[in-house]
Design a protein around this motif. Structure first.
Motif, PDB file in Angstrom:
ATOM      1  N   VAL A 326      37.640  54.710  50.222  1.00  0.00           N
ATOM      2  CA  VAL A 326      37.028  55.437  49.109  1.00  0.00           C
ATOM      3  C   VAL A 326      35.711  56.063  49.560  1.00  0.00           C
ATOM      4  CG1 VAL A 326      36.137  55.235  46.754  1.00  0.00           C
ATOM      5  CG2 VAL A 326      38.108  53.883  47.470  1.00  0.00           C
ATOM      6  N   GLY A 327      34.958  55.318  50.358  1.00  0.00           N
ATOM      7  CA  GLY A 327      33.717  55.855  50.913  1.00  0.00           C
ATOM      8  C   GLY A 327      32.646  56.108  49.878  1.00  0.00           C
ATOM      9  N   LEU A 328      32.570  55.235  48.882  1.00  0.00           N
ATOM     10  CA  LEU A 328      31.612  55.433  47.802  1.00  0.00           C
ATOM     11  C   LEU A 328      30.248  54.883  48.230  1.00  0.00           C
ATOM     12  CD1 LEU A 328      31.642  56.506  44.859  1.00  0.00           C
ATOM     13  CD2 LEU A 328      31.965  54.150  44.112  1.00  0.00           C
ATOM     14  N   PRO A 329      29.257  55.728  48.460  1.00  0.00           N
ATOM     15  CA  PRO A 329      27.971  55.250  48.973  1.00  0.00           C
ATOM     16  C   PRO A 329      27.195  54.390  47.983  1.00  0.00           C
ATOM     17  CG  PRO A 329      27.830  57.579  48.416  1.00  0.00           C
ATOM     18  CD  PRO A 329      29.273  57.199  48.309  1.00  0.00           C
ATOM     19  N   GLU A 330      27.418  54.562  46.679  1.00  0.00           N
ATOM     20  CA  GLU A 330      26.669  53.816  45.679  1.00  0.00           C
ATOM     21  C   GLU A 330      27.540  52.787  44.965  1.00  0.00           C
ATOM     22  OE1 GLU A 330      24.578  56.423  43.073  1.00  0.00           O
ATOM     23  OE2 GLU A 330      23.801  57.658  44.688  1.00  0.00           O
ATOM     24  N   LEU A 331      28.519  52.240  45.695  1.00  0.00           N
ATOM     25  CA  LEU A 331      29.398  51.224  45.123  1.00  0.00           C
ATOM     26  C   LEU A 331      28.605  49.966  44.781  1.00  0.00           C
ATOM     27  CD1 LEU A 331      32.304  50.270  44.460  1.00  0.00           C
ATOM     28  CD2 LEU A 331      32.465  49.462  46.824  1.00  0.00           C
ATOM     29  N   GLU A 332      28.760  49.468  43.539  1.00  0.00           N
ATOM     30  CA  GLU A 332      28.033  48.282  43.090  1.00  0.00           C
ATOM     31  C   GLU A 332      28.901  47.034  43.047  1.00  0.00           C
ATOM     32  OE1 GLU A 332      26.120  49.042  39.381  1.00  0.00           O
ATOM     33  OE2 GLU A 332      25.050  50.815  40.108  1.00  0.00           O
ATOM     34  N   SER A 333      30.178  47.165  42.637  1.00  0.00           N
ATOM     35  CA  SER A 333      31.023  45.978  42.538  1.00  0.00           C
ATOM     36  C   SER A 333      32.469  46.323  42.828  1.00  0.00           C
ATOM     37  CB  SER A 333      30.903  45.335  41.144  1.00  0.00           C
ATOM     38  OG  SER A 333      31.566  46.116  40.162  1.00  0.00           O
ATOM     39  N   VAL A 334      33.206  45.304  43.267  1.00  0.00           N
ATOM     40  CA  VAL A 334      34.639  45.446  43.503  1.00  0.00           C
ATOM     41  C   VAL A 334      35.328  44.244  42.876  1.00  0.00           C
ATOM     42  CG1 VAL A 334      34.439  44.348  45.768  1.00  0.00           C
ATOM     43  CG2 VAL A 334      36.438  45.748  45.243  1.00  0.00           C
ATOM     44  N   HIS A 335      36.412  44.486  42.118  1.00  0.00           N
ATOM     45  CA  HIS A 335      37.151  43.460  41.395  1.00  0.00           C
ATOM     46  C   HIS A 335      38.451  43.186  42.145  1.00  0.00           C
ATOM     47  CE1 HIS A 335      34.698  44.125  37.604  1.00  0.00           C
ATOM     48  NE2 HIS A 335      34.377  45.153  38.364  1.00  0.00           N
ATOM     49  N   VAL A 336      38.678  41.926  42.533  1.00  0.00           N
ATOM     50  CA  VAL A 336      39.825  41.570  43.366  1.00  0.00           C
ATOM     51  C   VAL A 336      40.500  40.329  42.798  1.00  0.00           C
ATOM     52  CG1 VAL A 336      40.581  40.869  45.669  1.00  0.00           C
ATOM     53  CG2 VAL A 336      38.711  42.517  45.428  1.00  0.00           C
ATOM     54  N   ASN A 337      41.832  40.364  42.682  1.00  0.00           N
ATOM     55  CA  ASN A 337      42.594  39.181  42.305  1.00  0.00           C
ATOM     56  C   ASN A 337      42.751  38.312  43.548  1.00  0.00           C
ATOM     57  OD1 ASN A 337      44.648  37.277  41.633  1.00  0.00           O
ATOM     58  ND2 ASN A 337      45.356  38.633  40.003  1.00  0.00           N
ATOM     59  N   MET A 338      42.087  37.155  43.538  1.00  0.00           N
ATOM     60  CA  MET A 338      42.048  36.310  44.727  1.00  0.00           C
ATOM     61  C   MET A 338      43.391  35.648  45.023  1.00  0.00           C
ATOM     62  SD  MET A 338      38.981  37.075  45.281  1.00  0.00           S
ATOM     63  CE  MET A 338      38.383  36.051  46.627  1.00  0.00           C
ATOM     64  N   ASN A 339      44.329  35.657  44.074  1.00  0.00           N
ATOM     65  CA  ASN A 339      45.649  35.080  44.322  1.00  0.00           C
ATOM     66  C   ASN A 339      46.415  35.836  45.399  1.00  0.00           C
ATOM     67  OD1 ASN A 339      45.288  33.142  42.304  1.00  0.00           O
ATOM     68  ND2 ASN A 339      46.036  34.517  40.720  1.00  0.00           N
ATOM     69  N   HIS A 340      46.043  37.101  45.614  1.00  0.00           N
ATOM     70  CA  HIS A 340      46.761  37.910  46.582  1.00  0.00           C
ATOM     71  C   HIS A 340      46.179  37.812  47.987  1.00  0.00           C
ATOM     72  CE1 HIS A 340      49.199  39.719  43.454  1.00  0.00           C
ATOM     73  NE2 HIS A 340      48.127  40.075  42.789  1.00  0.00           N
ATOM     74  N   LEU A 341      45.062  37.114  48.134  1.00  0.00           N
ATOM     75  CA  LEU A 341      44.462  36.950  49.456  1.00  0.00           C
ATOM     76  C   LEU A 341      45.230  35.915  50.274  1.00  0.00           C
ATOM     77  CD1 LEU A 341      40.571  36.872  49.066  1.00  0.00           C
ATOM     78  CD2 LEU A 341      41.958  38.662  50.093  1.00  0.00           C
ATOM     79  N   VAL A 342      45.249  36.120  51.589  1.00  0.00           N
ATOM     80  CA  VAL A 342      45.812  35.108  52.481  1.00  0.00           C
ATOM     81  C   VAL A 342      45.033  33.814  52.286  1.00  0.00           C
ATOM     82  CG1 VAL A 342      46.150  34.454  54.888  1.00  0.00           C
ATOM     83  CG2 VAL A 342      46.607  36.805  54.160  1.00  0.00           C
ATOM     84  N   HIS A 343      45.745  32.709  52.180  1.00  0.00           N
ATOM     85  CA  HIS A 343      45.117  31.414  51.902  1.00  0.00           C
ATOM     86  C   HIS A 343      44.029  31.095  52.934  1.00  0.00           C
ATOM     87  CE1 HIS A 343      44.728  27.351  50.396  1.00  0.00           C
ATOM     88  NE2 HIS A 343      44.880  26.877  51.635  1.00  0.00           N
ATOM     89  N   GLY A 344      42.888  30.669  52.426  1.00  0.00           N
ATOM     90  CA  GLY A 344      41.810  30.247  53.302  1.00  0.00           C
ATOM     91  C   GLY A 344      40.856  31.344  53.727  1.00  0.00           C
ATOM     92  N   THR A 345      41.021  32.549  53.178  1.00  0.00           N
ATOM     93  CA  THR A 345      40.164  33.665  53.608  1.00  0.00           C
ATOM     94  C   THR A 345      39.161  34.087  52.541  1.00  0.00           C
ATOM     95  OG1 THR A 345      41.773  35.317  52.836  1.00  0.00           O
ATOM     96  CG2 THR A 345      41.990  34.551  55.108  1.00  0.00           C
TER      97      THR A 345
END
Length: 393
Positions: A326-345
């Motif tokens: 996205v390359g957003l220079p003024e990005l303040e927050s990112v919302h992520v569903n942690m269930n989709h992350l590889v376990h332990g990361t």
């Protein structure tokens, strides 16, 4: 834009003057200013839609989309935090405004307090009987959320049979719109104060136009068969955009949107000036087709992203690659569903976001787990009220 037609009465200056004798109130702050502060913190506890800002829309949306797990909501934690400050704040927060109908014997349900303003009826609970149990709430009820079960179609029927029983209903979440009365027509004619609507299945309306003049928040799976007009709409999530009706709706409302998540038609996605002509006021985006169009022009208000993975084995570097794309220079927050992350990361992703100065808002099983600031600070609850769900300013 429409104004909220219903608002919780403010605490009077005389009332606050009496309560402020409690030592926890800062005497250097005028009572009139305390009245404004209390309104900002306490009123949303009884009106959840007031929590919904662009930076909190994904969490608000998840709360009403996942009715069966919503008794874990951090909104309840906010109420407990306010009450824990001191005797004065405990009094102002009042009795618990939430009531959850979970699947259990009816004899085990306590009497529902008159102060209840928010009711969730989960799947498997008899919706008709539940509505009978809350009939005495009348004008106090501001929020009603129904689980995805045929029983809860009966609850919606009960609501639509006597809409005047709940004149101050502002937030409604349902699974099916198949009722004994035309769903969209009843909303337009009988619930003019509706500000937030969640529909978790495909909805086909009758031909014609439906105007929801005060609706600010709409989350829906898919709809067709009628023209929907929402002149006050700010936050919109569409799960499946395949119909011409939906494309027209997005085109007609996109310029006023502050938050948008979901899908858009390929025609809109190929628009050359998508940031300036389609989404000039967007503050939060959760649409990959929009984000693929590159960086918004200078001065564009986009500051928050809701990212959706391509698979269930998301690595921290994949999340950061999405952010970089996205390359957003003024990005303040990112919302992520942690269930989709590889376990332990999880810790790795937290560290990467903190290093970049990005606030990571974690979502677990559809419920907001935490909003981690780039540099978290410890604070005593007696000195600072840090609410999960109120946006940081």
């Amino acid at each position: 834009m429409g104004e909220h037609p219903i608002h919780e009465p403010s605490f009077t200056v005389d009332e606050l003057s009496t309560i402020s004798q409690d030592s926890e109130f800062n005497k250097k702050i005028p009572t009139e200013l305390w009245a404004m502060i209390i309104d900002l913190i306490v009123v949303p506890l009884r009106h959840p839609h007031l929590y919904c800002k662009p930076e909190t829309f994904p969490q608000y949306d998840d709360l009403l989309w996942n009715v069966d797990t919503s008794d874990k909501t951090p909104f309840m934690e906010d109420w407990k935090r306010v009450r824990a400050v001191c005797k004065g704040w405990k009094y102002l927060a009042g009795a618990n405004p939430w009531f959850f109908f979970k699947e259990r014997p009816w004899a085990d349900y306590p009497e529902i307090p008159q102060s209840t303003s928010i009711v969730f009826i989960s799947s498997g609970v008899n919706g008709h009987l539940s509505m009978e149990r809350i009939s005495h709430l009348k004008g106090n009820l501001t929020t009603l959320a129904l689980g995805c079960h045929s029983y809860n179609t009966k609850a919606l029927d009960s609501l639509f049979e006597n809409p005047s029983n709940f004149p101050n209903l502002q937030c409604l979440a349902v699974y099916s719109t198949q009722t004994i009365r035309p769903f969209w027509r009843v909303l337009q004619d009988e619930f003019p104060n509706l500000i937030s609507l969640t529909v978790r299945s495909y909805s086909r309306g009758t031909s014609g136009e439906c105007v929801l003049k005060n609706l600010e928040i709409l989350s829906i799976f898919s709809f067709s068969g009628f023209r929907l007009v929402c002149p006050s709409l700010k936050h919109f999530h569409i799960r499946s955009s395949r119909c011409y009706t939906e494309s027209v709706f997005i085109q007609e409302h996109s310029q006023q949107l502050q938050s948008f998540m979901g899908l858009i038609s390929p025609v809109l996605g190929r628009e050359a000036n998508i940031w300036s002509s389609i989404f000039p006021n967007l503050i939060l985006s959760g649409c990959s087709m929009i984000l693929e169009r590159g960086v918004p022009p200078p001065g564009h208000p986009l500051r928050h992203l809701r990212l959706f993975p391509n698979d269930n084995e998301w690595k921290p570097e994949d999340v950061m690659a999405e952010i970089d794309a996205v390359g957003l220079p003024e990005l303040e927050s990112v919302h992520v569903n942690m269930n989709h992350l590889v376990h332990g990361t999880t810790d790795d992703l937290r560290a990467r976001c903190r290093k970049r100065g990005i606030r990571l808002v974690e979502i677990v099983d559809g419920i907001r787990a935490a909003a981690l600031p780039p540099q978290p600070k410890k604070a005593s609850i007696k000195r600072e009220i840090r609410l999960h769900t109120l946006p940081r300013r």
